[in-house]
Design a protein around this motif. Structure first.
Motif, PDB file in Angstrom:
ATOM      1  N   VAL B   2       0.833  -1.197   0.000  1.00 34.73           N
ATOM      2  CA  VAL B   2       0.000   0.000   0.000  1.00 34.73           C
ATOM      3  C   VAL B   2       0.866   1.244   0.000  1.00 34.73           C
ATOM      4  N   LYS B   3       0.330   2.300  -0.629  1.00 34.76           N
ATOM      5  CA  LYS B   3       1.161   3.479  -0.738  1.00 34.76           C
ATOM      6  C   LYS B   3       0.335   4.755  -0.744  1.00 34.76           C
ATOM      7  N   VAL B   4       0.813   5.718   0.074  1.00 37.28           N
ATOM      8  CA  VAL B   4       0.297   7.077   0.050  1.00 37.28           C
ATOM      9  C   VAL B   4       1.476   7.976  -0.251  1.00 37.28           C
ATOM     10  N   THR B   5       1.370   8.761  -1.303  1.00 39.80           N
ATOM     11  CA  THR B   5       2.474   9.641  -1.672  1.00 39.80           C
ATOM     12  C   THR B   5       2.038  11.094  -1.563  1.00 39.80           C
ATOM     13  N   GLN B   6       2.997  11.934  -1.206  1.00 40.78           N
ATOM     14  CA  GLN B   6       2.769  13.366  -1.119  1.00 40.78           C
ATOM     15  C   GLN B   6       3.733  14.051  -2.063  1.00 40.78           C
ATOM     16  N   SER B   7       3.269  15.125  -2.674  1.00 40.33           N
ATOM     17  CA  SER B   7       3.986  15.719  -3.810  1.00 40.33           C
ATOM     18  C   SER B   7       5.366  16.254  -3.449  1.00 40.33           C
ATOM     19  N   SER B   8       5.540  16.734  -2.237  1.00 41.33           N
ATOM     20  CA  SER B   8       6.831  17.297  -1.863  1.00 41.33           C
ATOM     21  C   SER B   8       7.192  16.848  -0.459  1.00 41.33           C
ATOM     22  N   ARG B   9       8.478  16.644  -0.193  1.00 40.15           N
ATOM     23  CA  ARG B   9       8.912  16.377   1.185  1.00 40.15           C
ATOM     24  C   ARG B   9       9.191  17.675   1.920  1.00 40.15           C
ATOM     25  N   TYR B  10       9.749  18.641   1.193  1.00 35.53           N
ATOM     26  CA  TYR B  10      10.056  19.943   1.780  1.00 35.53           C
ATOM     27  C   TYR B  10       9.574  21.037   0.831  1.00 35.53           C
ATOM     28  N   LEU B  11       9.065  22.112   1.431  1.00 35.34           N
ATOM     29  CA  LEU B  11       8.527  23.197   0.621  1.00 35.34           C
ATOM     30  C   LEU B  11       8.784  24.503   1.352  1.00 35.34           C
ATOM     31  N   VAL B  12       9.273  25.499   0.625  1.00 41.00           N
ATOM     32  CA  VAL B  12       9.473  26.830   1.197  1.00 41.00           C
ATOM     33  C   VAL B  12       8.649  27.814   0.379  1.00 41.00           C
ATOM     34  N   LYS B  13       7.793  28.562   1.050  1.00 40.31           N
ATOM     35  CA  LYS B  13       6.918  29.516   0.374  1.00 40.31           C
ATOM     36  C   LYS B  13       6.979  30.862   1.095  1.00 40.31           C
ATOM     37  N   ARG B  14       6.514  31.880   0.406  1.00 40.52           N
ATOM     38  CA  ARG B  14       6.476  33.219   1.003  1.00 40.52           C
ATOM     39  C   ARG B  14       5.069  33.531   1.474  1.00 40.52           C
ATOM     40  N   THR B  15       4.984  34.374   2.481  1.00 42.28           N
ATOM     41  CA  THR B  15       3.697  34.828   3.001  1.00 42.28           C
ATOM     42  C   THR B  15       2.844  35.381   1.866  1.00 42.28           C
ATOM     43  N   GLY B  16       1.580  34.947   1.834  1.00 43.21           N
ATOM     44  CA  GLY B  16       0.658  35.422   0.814  1.00 43.21           C
ATOM     45  C   GLY B  16       0.566  34.540  -0.412  1.00 43.21           C
ATOM     46  N   GLU B  17       1.515  33.632  -0.579  1.00 45.52           N
ATOM     47  CA  GLU B  17       1.471  32.738  -1.736  1.00 45.52           C
ATOM     48  C   GLU B  17       0.345  31.720  -1.591  1.00 45.52           C
ATOM     49  N   LYS B  18      -0.145  31.236  -2.708  1.00 44.49           N
ATOM     50  CA  LYS B  18      -1.100  30.136  -2.715  1.00 44.49           C
ATOM     51  C   LYS B  18      -0.303  28.842  -2.809  1.00 44.49           C
ATOM     52  N   VAL B  19      -0.609  27.916  -1.915  1.00 36.47           N
ATOM     53  CA  VAL B  19       0.179  26.693  -1.816  1.00 36.47           C
ATOM     54  C   VAL B  19      -0.726  25.486  -2.032  1.00 36.47           C
ATOM     55  N   PHE B  20      -0.250  24.558  -2.849  1.00 39.85           N
ATOM     56  CA  PHE B  20      -0.985  23.320  -3.106  1.00 39.85           C
ATOM     57  C   PHE B  20      -0.162  22.143  -2.584  1.00 39.85           C
ATOM     58  N   LEU B  21      -0.774  21.330  -1.739  1.00 39.58           N
ATOM     59  CA  LEU B  21      -0.154  20.089  -1.301  1.00 39.58           C
ATOM     60  C   LEU B  21      -0.999  18.945  -1.850  1.00 39.58           C
TER      61      LEU B  21
END
Lengths: 109, 114
Positions: B2-21
């Motif tokens: 069985v497997k659950v995958t997530q698109s990124s292990r680490y993510l750095v974003k700036r305040t106000g950005e729209k973020v998709f996980l």
């Protein structure tokens, strides 16, 4: 909100010793689960005990459940360095799973 | 396996950005969940979904939204990222609780919002 609380928050033992961690919860349950998380990664299911069971074994794991005291314990026997992780008890309601804050176990080689 | 995958292990974003996980599971599970994990607070449920296009708020939905257009994919959206959303985000899936109570987790995404 219903939340499990693990005790102790942190535990450090020597390899080969047994580790016991406890969990208390607040409301009636159908079952209680224990999960393990290694160094900031995803959680892995270890064992589930149902409310009509008092004790359950899986390999080196032994779980007990006392519904009258709303508590559970997880015993890891003959611990290994690879058992170093955080351990969480989890109860479940309709659709939702309620996680405790975890016990951080460190097994020293 | 069985497997659950997530698109990124680490993510750095700036305040106000729209973020998709993004989270994808290959087990044909009906239920999917998004949690955030913070030191001393354990895992807190943000949103969950028990079917395609269905979503339910968890304990801390403020500042987040979700999308489940396909059974295998559950997306968490931060409409306008803020520094207090810096956290570890964990996705999980499960069968209906009448069939199985076990949740399967992805490896997590550690998000830093600057």
């Amino acid at each position: 909100s219903q939340q499990g609380e693990e005790d102790p928050q942190a535990l450090s033992i020597q390899e080969g010793e047994n580790a016991t961690m406890n969990c208390s919860y607040k409301t009636s349950i159908n079952n209680l689960q224990w999960y393990r998380q290694n160094s900031g990664r995803g959680l892995v299911h270890l064992i589930l005990i149902r409310s009509n069971e008092r004790e359950k074994h899986s390999g080196r794991l032994r779980v007990t459940l006392d519904t009258s005291k709303k508590s559970s314990s997880l015993l890891i026997t003959a611990s290994r360095a690879a058992d170093t992780a955080s351990y969480f008890c989890v109860t479940s309601g309709t659709y939702k799973y309620i996680f405790g804050t975890g016990t951080r176990l460190k097994v020293l080689a | 396996d069985v497997k659950v995958t997530q698109s990124s292990r680490y993510l750095v974003k700036r305040t106000g950005e729209k973020v998709f996980l993004e989270c994808v599971q290959d087990m044909d599970h009906e239920n999917m969940f998004w949690y955030r994990q913070d030191p001393g607070l354990g895992l807190r449920l943000i949103y969950f979904s028990y079917d395609v296009k269905m979503k339910e708020k968890g304990d801390i939905p403020e500042g987040y939204s979700v999308s489940r257009e396909k059974k295998e994919r559950f997306s968490l959206i931060l409409e306008s990222a803020s520094t207090n959303q810096t956290s570890m985000y964990l996705c999980a899936s499960s069968r209906p609780q009448t069939l199985s109570e076990t949740q399967y987790f992805g490896p997590g995404t550690r998000l830093l919002v600057l």
